[in-house]
Motif scaffolding. Structure first.
Motif, mmCIF file in Angstrom:
data_model
loop_
_atom_site.group_PDB
_atom_site.id
_atom_site.type_symbol
_atom_site.label_atom_id
_atom_site.label_comp_id
_atom_site.label_asym_id
_atom_site.label_seq_id
_atom_site.Cartn_x
_atom_site.Cartn_y
_atom_site.Cartn_z
ATOM 1 N N ASP A 1 -3.479 1.857 4.883
ATOM 2 C CA ASP A 1 -3.984 0.942 3.859
ATOM 3 C C ASP A 1 -4.947 1.605 2.875
ATOM 4 O O ASP A 1 -5.599 0.923 2.092
ATOM 5 N N LEU A 2 -5.060 2.946 2.968
ATOM 6 C CA LEU A 2 -5.893 3.725 2.056
ATOM 7 C C LEU A 2 -7.380 3.478 2.230
ATOM 8 O O LEU A 2 -8.167 3.833 1.368
ATOM 9 N N PRO B 270 3.443 2.577 -1.657
ATOM 10 C CA PRO B 270 3.688 3.376 -2.870
ATOM 11 C C PRO B 270 2.468 4.197 -3.286
ATOM 12 O O PRO B 270 2.592 5.394 -3.583
ATOM 13 N N THR B 271 1.291 3.578 -3.262
ATOM 14 C CA THR B 271 0.070 4.309 -3.627
ATOM 15 C C THR B 271 -0.225 5.387 -2.591
ATOM 16 O O THR B 271 -0.670 6.487 -2.925
ATOM 17 N N LEU B 272 -0.010 5.063 -1.326
ATOM 18 C CA LEU B 272 -0.254 6.049 -0.276
ATOM 19 C C LEU B 272 0.619 7.281 -0.493
ATOM 20 O O LEU B 272 0.125 8.416 -0.481
ATOM 21 N N ASN C 98 0.802 -1.223 0.000
ATOM 22 C CA ASN C 98 0.000 0.000 0.000
ATOM 23 C C ASN C 98 0.831 1.268 0.000
ATOM 24 O O ASN C 98 0.362 2.305 -0.468
ATOM 25 N N HIS D 174 -6.686 -1.201 0.169
ATOM 26 C CA HIS D 174 -6.071 -1.140 -1.151
ATOM 27 C C HIS D 174 -5.424 -2.484 -1.506
ATOM 28 O O HIS D 174 -5.592 -3.004 -2.590
ATOM 29 N N ALA E 15 1.969 8.280 -3.242
ATOM 30 C CA ALA E 15 1.578 8.959 -4.488
ATOM 31 C C ALA E 15 0.321 9.790 -4.308
ATOM 32 O O ALA E 15 0.139 10.801 -4.985
ATOM 33 N N ARG E 16 -0.561 9.383 -3.415
ATOM 34 C CA ARG E 16 -1.811 10.132 -3.242
ATOM 35 C C ARG E 16 -1.727 11.169 -2.124
ATOM 36 O O ARG E 16 -2.318 12.243 -2.218
#
Ligand code: UDP
Ligand code: MG
Length: 315
Positions: free
Chosen positions: A101-102, A23-25, A21, A205, A27-28
């Motif tokens: 964990d988004l 990398p996406t966290l 999770n 996520h 990025a957002r």
């Protein structure tokens, strides 16, 4: 113990085995915060992850050392300890907690800040369209109900970790030095002007929840016994009612035995029934007292609650 505030905003994120999770966290989350136009810091606590989470956090720290801080625990102490460790070190006037964990979309942070700017000292998120299993959602409804009955805490959704706190509330939490505690409820008890906002909720996520059935039970027991002694009092009342009831029952049996039916033996099973019932009540009571004794023990022992292996931060 806490650090003085010299930033408008701190974000606090506990991380336990979230390599899928992070990398996406990143990025957002960073773009949302950069767009706010306030200076900020993000404190990640690596709660003894066994996967590559700490490497990812290191890389992120190297990429954004200006706004990133990482607390690296030597072992797994649980989500709330991870948050507490960050609370003891935050530099922000407003502190926002978030899951890694988004499930709480970072895009909702501005909503909380808006409320904080309107003068509230504690803004709790509640999850619109909660995306958890049927069992989790139902179980937390029940716990919400029990909590409402046993404590004076009013909260729509105690399980939502997307929340904003004022500096004063955080300082009070840190000073209270509570163990194992349920942070949203603790914060509520210190807040002077709390508010709530609905926030979106997404499915995890990636990966699976870190909470087993057992740890959820533990957490909820903490929530109830950590904030009120009502269970003990209810228990005593209940025990008194049982005593009165069974006393009466024994009396009736004795009268019947002596005056009416000298040979009655069928009462034996009733007696067993009553006995087992009372035994289970007694056992439950012992367990309940144990909860409180355990908490007392932990406070009295005053051992350090977690150990930081390493801090990544730019002074
Ligand atoms: N977490 C943690 N330590 C733990 C368990 C969880 O720091 O021992 C973190 C986890 O990485 C996540 C947050 O706490 O950021 C919530 O955990 P999870 O998503 O597993 O809980 P759920 O959403 O199922 O309540
Ligand atoms: Mg989650």
């Amino acid at each position: 113990m806490s650090t003085p505030a010299n930033l408008p905003l701190s974000i606090v994120i506990p991380v336990y085995n979230e390599e899928l999770n992070l990398p996406t966290l990143f990025a957002r989350l960073y773009p949302v915060l950069d767009a706010l136009g306030r200076r900020y810091e993000i404190i990640f606590t690596n709660d003894g992850s066994a996967d590559r989470s700490i490497e990812l956090l290191r890389a992120q720290y190297a990429a954004r050392p200006d706004v990133t801080r990482v607390i690296d625990f030597n072992a797994n102490y649980g989500q709330h300890m991870a948050i507490m460790a960050a609370f003891e070190r935050v530099r922000g006037d407003i502190i926002v907690t978030l899951d890694a964990d988004l499930q709480n979309p970072p895009e909702e942070i501005p909503k909380l800040l808006e409320k904080m700017d309107a003068g509230h000292d504690y803004v709790g998120g509640y999850r619109l369209n909660r995306q958890d299993s049927f069992f989790r959602t139902k179980a937390s409804k029940i716990i919400n109900f029990v909590r409402e009955k046993t404590t004076s805490i009013e909260m729509t959704d105690q399980g939502c970790m997307l929340r904003a706190y004022s500096r004063a509330v955080i300082d009070a939490i840190v000073r209270s030095g509570a163990i194992n505690t349920f942070i949203p409820a603790l914060a509520y008890s210190f807040a002077g002007n709390p508010a709530e906002v609905g926030v979106k909720h997404e499915e995890r996520h990636a990966g699976v929840s870190n909470y087993s059935f057992y740890s959820l039970i533990r957490l909820n027991f903490d929530l109830i016994t950590g904030f009120s002694i009502a269970p003990l009092q209810y228990f005593t009342m209940f025990a008194m009612a049982c005593c009165a009831g069974s006393g009466l029952f024994v009396f009736v049996l004795a009268i019947r035995r002596v005056f009416f039916d000298y040979t009655a033996a069928e009462g034996l099973f009733t007696l067993f029934g009553v006995l087992f019932f009372l035994m289970s009540v007694a056992l439950f009571g012992i367990g309940l007292i144990g909860e409180y004794v355990g908490r007392t023990y932990q406070v009295v022992r005053a051992r350090q609650r977690y150990h930081v292996k390493e801090m990544l931060e730019t002074k």
